[in-house]
Every structure is written in C-alpha cells, then in structure tokens.
Scaffold this motif. Structure first.
Motif, PDB file in Angstrom:
ATOM      1  N   ALA A 221      -3.651  -4.383  -6.515  1.00 39.31           N
ATOM      2  CA  ALA A 221      -3.479  -4.619  -5.078  1.00 39.31           C
ATOM      3  C   ALA A 221      -4.558  -3.898  -4.274  1.00 39.31           C
ATOM      4  CB  ALA A 221      -2.087  -4.168  -4.639  1.00 39.31           C
ATOM      5  N   TRP A 222      -4.873  -2.667  -4.659  1.00 38.49           N
ATOM      6  CA  TRP A 222      -5.922  -1.919  -3.959  1.00 38.49           C
ATOM      7  C   TRP A 222      -7.283  -2.561  -4.194  1.00 38.49           C
ATOM      8  CZ3 TRP A 222      -5.851   1.780  -0.296  1.00 38.49           C
ATOM      9  CH2 TRP A 222      -4.599   2.324   0.014  1.00 38.49           C
ATOM     10  N   GLU A 223      -7.505  -3.068  -5.399  1.00 31.25           N
ATOM     11  CA  GLU A 223      -8.768  -3.759  -5.664  1.00 31.25           C
ATOM     12  C   GLU A 223      -8.866  -5.015  -4.792  1.00 31.25           C
ATOM     13  OE1 GLU A 223     -11.068  -6.154  -9.198  1.00 31.25           O
ATOM     14  OE2 GLU A 223      -9.656  -4.603  -9.787  1.00 31.25           O
ATOM     15  N   GLY A 224      -7.771  -5.752  -4.697  1.00 28.55           N
ATOM     16  CA  GLY A 224      -7.761  -6.944  -3.854  1.00 28.55           C
ATOM     17  C   GLY A 224      -8.050  -6.628  -2.396  1.00 28.55           C
TER      18      GLY A 224
ATOM     19  N   LEU B 213     -11.695  -5.788  -2.049  1.00 29.28           N
ATOM     20  CA  LEU B 213     -12.460  -7.033  -2.099  1.00 29.28           C
ATOM     21  C   LEU B 213     -12.435  -7.726  -0.735  1.00 29.28           C
ATOM     22  CD1 LEU B 213     -13.992  -9.124  -3.825  1.00 29.28           C
ATOM     23  CD2 LEU B 213     -11.770 -10.097  -4.408  1.00 29.28           C
ATOM     24  N   ARG B 214     -11.267  -7.775  -0.140  1.00 30.56           N
ATOM     25  CA  ARG B 214     -11.115  -8.423   1.174  1.00 30.56           C
ATOM     26  C   ARG B 214     -11.897  -7.684   2.255  1.00 30.56           C
ATOM     27  NH1 ARG B 214      -8.519  -8.028   5.698  1.00 30.56           N
ATOM     28  NH2 ARG B 214      -7.366  -6.160   5.166  1.00 30.56           N
ATOM     29  N   VAL B 215     -11.826  -6.363   2.242  1.00 24.52           N
ATOM     30  CA  VAL B 215     -12.428  -5.567   3.312  1.00 24.52           C
ATOM     31  C   VAL B 215     -13.930  -5.344   3.094  1.00 24.52           C
ATOM     32  CG1 VAL B 215     -12.401  -3.281   4.418  1.00 24.52           C
ATOM     33  CG2 VAL B 215     -10.253  -4.427   3.865  1.00 24.52           C
ATOM     34  N   TYR B 216     -14.328  -5.044   1.874  1.00 23.39           N
ATOM     35  CA  TYR B 216     -15.707  -4.601   1.629  1.00 23.39           C
ATOM     36  C   TYR B 216     -16.592  -5.611   0.902  1.00 23.39           C
ATOM     37  CZ  TYR B 216     -13.584  -0.150   2.814  1.00 23.39           C
ATOM     38  OH  TYR B 216     -12.901   0.852   3.443  1.00 23.39           O
ATOM     39  N   GLY B 217     -15.994  -6.586   0.232  1.00 20.83           N
ATOM     40  CA  GLY B 217     -16.782  -7.582  -0.482  1.00 20.83           C
ATOM     41  C   GLY B 217     -16.889  -7.283  -1.964  1.00 20.83           C
ATOM     42  N   MET B 218     -17.229  -8.323  -2.717  1.00 19.30           N
ATOM     43  CA  MET B 218     -17.157  -8.245  -4.177  1.00 19.30           C
ATOM     44  C   MET B 218     -18.164  -7.295  -4.809  1.00 19.30           C
ATOM     45  SD  MET B 218     -18.676 -11.981  -5.241  1.00 19.30           S
ATOM     46  CE  MET B 218     -18.197 -11.811  -6.913  1.00 19.30           C
TER      47      MET B 218
ATOM     48  N   GLN C  85     -16.315   0.188  -3.573  1.00 18.91           N
ATOM     49  CA  GLN C  85     -14.857   0.311  -3.562  1.00 18.91           C
ATOM     50  C   GLN C  85     -14.214  -0.625  -4.594  1.00 18.91           C
ATOM     51  OE1 GLN C  85     -16.826  -0.108  -0.908  1.00 18.91           O
ATOM     52  NE2 GLN C  85     -16.347   1.457   0.605  1.00 18.91           N
ATOM     53  N   VAL C  86     -14.713  -1.846  -4.681  1.00 13.26           N
ATOM     54  CA  VAL C  86     -14.181  -2.789  -5.666  1.00 13.26           C
ATOM     55  C   VAL C  86     -14.471  -2.284  -7.078  1.00 13.26           C
ATOM     56  CG1 VAL C  86     -14.418  -5.122  -6.618  1.00 13.26           C
ATOM     57  CG2 VAL C  86     -14.182  -4.807  -4.157  1.00 13.26           C
ATOM     58  N   VAL C  87     -15.699  -1.818  -7.298  1.00 15.83           N
ATOM     59  CA  VAL C  87     -16.057  -1.294  -8.624  1.00 15.83           C
ATOM     60  C   VAL C  87     -15.159  -0.117  -8.983  1.00 15.83           C
ATOM     61  CG1 VAL C  87     -17.876  -0.184  -9.973  1.00 15.83           C
ATOM     62  CG2 VAL C  87     -18.424  -2.160  -8.542  1.00 15.83           C
ATOM     63  N   HIS C  88     -14.886   0.747  -8.022  1.00 17.79           N
ATOM     64  CA  HIS C  88     -13.992   1.882  -8.279  1.00 17.79           C
ATOM     65  C   HIS C  88     -12.632   1.407  -8.788  1.00 17.79           C
ATOM     66  CE1 HIS C  88     -11.597   5.488  -7.797  1.00 17.79           C
ATOM     67  NE2 HIS C  88     -10.755   4.778  -7.064  1.00 17.79           N
TER      68      HIS C  88
END
Length: 160
Positions: A42-45, A48-53, A57-60
């Motif tokens: 959920a945090w990854e999603g 992804l929504r806020v910062y982009g793929m 943050q997504v990589v984290h």
C-alpha cells in the motif's frame, strides 16, 4: 470571522499515521507476514501515485517488500523483487557499479540460491543471469555459480 493565515506562512502538519516501518516490524514479529506485505504494498502504491515510478520512494518500498519476503521465508518472491529493484535502480540512471545496484543483485542472487522449488529457481535464472552479465558484482564467479545451481537442479544427484 477569524483571520486565516496566508498559505505561504502556514505551518506544515505532521502526518497522523504512525511510522509504517514500526507497523511492519510489529506485524513481522507477530508472524503476520501477509499483513506486513500488504502494508508495504500500500505504501509503495502511494509512493507510485505521489512521486512516480522512478522515484527513490518507490524503490525504497520495493526493497522493503523484498526484505519482507525474505523474512517470511519466501526466497522466490524475494529474489523476484530484488531483481525488480535492480532494474528499477538502473532505470533511474544508477550505474551497474553503484553500491546499491550491486547490493540488489547480490541479494537477488542470495535469495535465488535459497529457492527450494526447482521450477521456480529455473524461472528466476534467466533474469538473474542477465543482471549478472550487466552487474557482475565484486566477487568473481557469480555467473558460474548460477550455472552450477542450474546444473544441480537438472541433476538432483549433483550437489553444488
């Protein structure tokens, strides 16, 4: 009517939610690995929504999910996620020689070695081999180690 402060001087608010890492740790310690994985996803999603793929943050959160899979004794899933992390880091412009890229590939390789299901291990071998050709790591022999593992999977009488 009370005066409203201009937006430029408004103080940022602190998030009301507890640290998600603390929630993950509590879930893992209680053996609720599925719950921990769902929280991280959920945090990854949201990242992804806020910062982009291609965001850090997504990589984290991908890394968190990969480590959670390891903790849940799911080496196939962990391997798969570490491979995805390595690809994400390279897509972000990180060099194959960067420490974080090498670490992701090394972790994927370690998890590959732990996969007990021969079909699943074989399924990860091609992706890991392609990464190892691009990111050989600092210890020689990584590609040979993958080949040896595949040989032992093909002939269970052989031991690595």
């Amino acid at each position: 009517m009370p005066a409203v402060a201009p937006a430029a001087t408004a103080q940022p608010t602190q998030p009301a939610e507890p640290d998600p890492h603390a929630l993950l740790l509590a879930a893992v310690q209680a053996g609720r690995h599925g719950e921990a994985a769902s929280i991280a996803a959920a945090w990854e999603g949201e990242a992804l929504r806020v910062y982009g793929m291609r965001s850090s943050q997504v990589v984290h959160w991908m890394e968190v999910r990969a480590d959670l899979a390891r903790l849940a004794d799911e080496p196939g899933r962990s391997c798969e996620l570490w491979i995805a992390v390595a690809h994400a880091r390279i897509a972000r412009g990180e060099a194959p020689s960067d420490e974080d890229v090498e670490a992701a590939v090394d972790r994927a390789h370690h998890q590959f070695e732990q996969v007990r299901d021969p079909d699943r291990a074989r399924g990860h071998a091609a992706g890991l081999t392609a990464l190892r050709e691009q990111v050989p790591g600092r210890r020689p022999g990584a590609l040979d180690a993958i080949k040896r593992r595949l040989d032992t999977l093909s002939d269970p009488a052989r031991k690595a």
